[in-house]
Design a protein around this motif. Structure first.
Motif, short mmCIF file in Angstrom:
data_model
loop_
_atom_site.label_atom_id
_atom_site.label_comp_id
_atom_site.label_asym_id
_atom_site.label_seq_id
_atom_site.Cartn_x
_atom_site.Cartn_y
_atom_site.Cartn_z
N ARG A 22 34.26 50.38 24.62
CA ARG A 22 35.53 49.67 24.59
C ARG A 22 36.22 49.87 25.92
O ARG A 22 36.23 50.97 26.46
CB ARG A 22 36.40 50.22 23.46
CG ARG A 22 37.72 49.54 23.40
CD ARG A 22 38.50 49.89 22.19
NE ARG A 22 39.79 49.27 22.32
CZ ARG A 22 40.78 49.49 21.53
NH1 ARG A 22 40.64 50.32 20.54
NH2 ARG A 22 41.94 48.91 21.71
N ASP A 23 36.79 48.81 26.41
CA ASP A 23 37.59 48.89 27.62
C ASP A 23 39.05 49.06 27.22
O ASP A 23 39.58 48.24 26.46
CB ASP A 23 37.44 47.63 28.47
CG ASP A 23 36.13 47.59 29.21
OD1 ASP A 23 35.63 48.67 29.57
OD2 ASP A 23 35.61 46.49 29.44
N TYR A 24 39.67 50.10 27.71
CA TYR A 24 41.07 50.34 27.42
C TYR A 24 41.92 49.74 28.54
O TYR A 24 41.48 49.64 29.69
CB TYR A 24 41.34 51.84 27.28
CG TYR A 24 40.74 52.41 26.02
CD1 TYR A 24 41.43 52.32 24.82
CD2 TYR A 24 39.50 53.02 26.03
CE1 TYR A 24 40.90 52.83 23.66
CE2 TYR A 24 38.96 53.54 24.87
CZ TYR A 24 39.67 53.44 23.69
OH TYR A 24 39.12 53.94 22.54
N PRO A 25 43.17 49.37 28.25
CA PRO A 25 43.96 48.64 29.24
C PRO A 25 44.52 49.47 30.40
O PRO A 25 44.87 48.91 31.43
CB PRO A 25 45.10 48.04 28.42
CG PRO A 25 45.18 48.86 27.19
CD PRO A 25 43.81 49.40 26.94
N SER A 40 40.77 55.16 29.90
CA SER A 40 40.64 55.62 28.53
C SER A 40 42.00 55.76 27.85
O SER A 40 42.17 56.60 26.97
CB SER A 40 39.90 56.96 28.49
OG SER A 40 40.58 57.91 29.29
N PHE A 41 42.95 54.91 28.24
CA PHE A 41 44.30 55.02 27.70
C PHE A 41 44.75 53.69 27.10
O PHE A 41 44.53 52.64 27.68
CB PHE A 41 45.28 55.46 28.80
CG PHE A 41 44.89 56.77 29.41
CD1 PHE A 41 45.18 57.95 28.77
CD2 PHE A 41 44.19 56.82 30.60
CE1 PHE A 41 44.80 59.16 29.32
CE2 PHE A 41 43.81 58.02 31.17
CZ PHE A 41 44.11 59.20 30.52
N PRO A 62 41.11 47.17 35.91
CA PRO A 62 40.71 46.01 36.72
C PRO A 62 39.72 45.09 36.00
O PRO A 62 39.75 43.89 36.20
CB PRO A 62 40.06 46.63 37.96
CG PRO A 62 40.41 48.06 37.95
CD PRO A 62 40.78 48.43 36.56
N ARG A 63 38.86 45.65 35.17
CA ARG A 63 37.90 44.81 34.45
C ARG A 63 38.61 43.89 33.48
O ARG A 63 38.25 42.72 33.36
CB ARG A 63 36.90 45.68 33.71
CG ARG A 63 35.93 46.37 34.64
CD ARG A 63 34.93 47.20 33.90
NE ARG A 63 34.21 46.39 32.92
CZ ARG A 63 33.30 46.87 32.11
NH1 ARG A 63 33.02 48.15 32.11
NH2 ARG A 63 32.68 46.09 31.27
N LEU A 64 39.60 44.39 32.78
CA LEU A 64 40.33 43.55 31.83
C LEU A 64 41.17 42.52 32.56
O LEU A 64 41.24 41.36 32.15
CB LEU A 64 41.21 44.40 30.92
CG LEU A 64 40.49 45.31 29.94
CD1 LEU A 64 41.48 46.10 29.13
CD2 LEU A 64 39.58 44.51 29.04
N ALA A 65 41.83 42.92 33.63
CA ALA A 65 42.66 41.99 34.39
C ALA A 65 41.80 40.87 34.97
O ALA A 65 42.17 39.70 34.93
CB ALA A 65 43.41 42.73 35.48
N PHE A 66 40.64 41.21 35.52
CA PHE A 66 39.75 40.21 36.10
C PHE A 66 39.22 39.27 35.02
O PHE A 66 39.13 38.07 35.22
CB PHE A 66 38.60 40.90 36.83
CG PHE A 66 37.69 39.95 37.54
CD1 PHE A 66 38.09 39.30 38.69
CD2 PHE A 66 36.42 39.70 37.05
CE1 PHE A 66 37.25 38.42 39.34
CE2 PHE A 66 35.57 38.82 37.70
CZ PHE A 66 35.99 38.18 38.85
N ASP A 67 38.88 39.82 33.85
CA ASP A 67 38.37 39.02 32.75
C ASP A 67 39.43 38.04 32.25
O ASP A 67 39.15 36.88 32.00
CB ASP A 67 37.89 39.91 31.61
CG ASP A 67 37.19 39.13 30.52
OD1 ASP A 67 36.40 38.23 30.85
OD2 ASP A 67 37.43 39.43 29.33
N GLN A 68 40.68 38.49 32.11
CA GLN A 68 41.75 37.61 31.67
C GLN A 68 42.00 36.50 32.69
O GLN A 68 42.25 35.36 32.32
CB GLN A 68 43.03 38.41 31.44
CG GLN A 68 42.97 39.30 30.23
CD GLN A 68 44.18 40.19 30.11
OE1 GLN A 68 45.05 40.21 30.98
NE2 GLN A 68 44.25 40.94 29.03
N GLN A 69 41.91 36.84 33.96
CA GLN A 69 42.10 35.84 35.01
C GLN A 69 41.00 34.78 34.93
O GLN A 69 41.29 33.58 35.05
CB GLN A 69 42.09 36.53 36.37
CG GLN A 69 42.36 35.62 37.53
CD GLN A 69 42.32 36.40 38.84
OE1 GLN A 69 41.77 37.50 38.91
NE2 GLN A 69 42.88 35.82 39.87
#
Length: 86
Positions: A22-25, A40-41, A62-69
């Motif tokens: 799981r990717d945490y934000p 991990s937060f 950064p992975r979540l931000a890039f994915d959302q973009q």
């Protein structure tokens, strides 16, 4: 007894659910981890509580931000007003 143990082992092997990554934000970057993000937060406050007293900071994953973009760009390309296939 052996057949019971064999059956139990098979049941456990096939019944166990695999772990899920799981990717945490929120990610921490501290001098302790060489300023490499440790994501991990679940909240900014949780991250800051861990970082307090250390030289470091908290950043968005950064992975979540890039994915959302990328998802936003894909959605904009699909619905640009010129699509006639509705």
């Amino acid at each position: 007894m052996r057949s019971f143990l064999a059956a139990a082992a098979i049941f456990i092997a096939f019944g166990a659910a695999p772990g899920q990554a799981r990717d945490y934000p929120w990610c921490e970057r501290t001098s302790f981890n060489g300023f490499n993000p440790s994501c991990s937060f679940t909240s900014y406050q949780q991250c800051m509580a861990t970082v307090s007293g250390q030289r470091g900071d908290c950043i968005l994953n950064p992975r979540l931000a890039f994915d959302q973009q990328n998802r936003r760009r894909a959605r904009d390309r699909q619905d640009n007003g010129w699509n006639l296939n509705r």
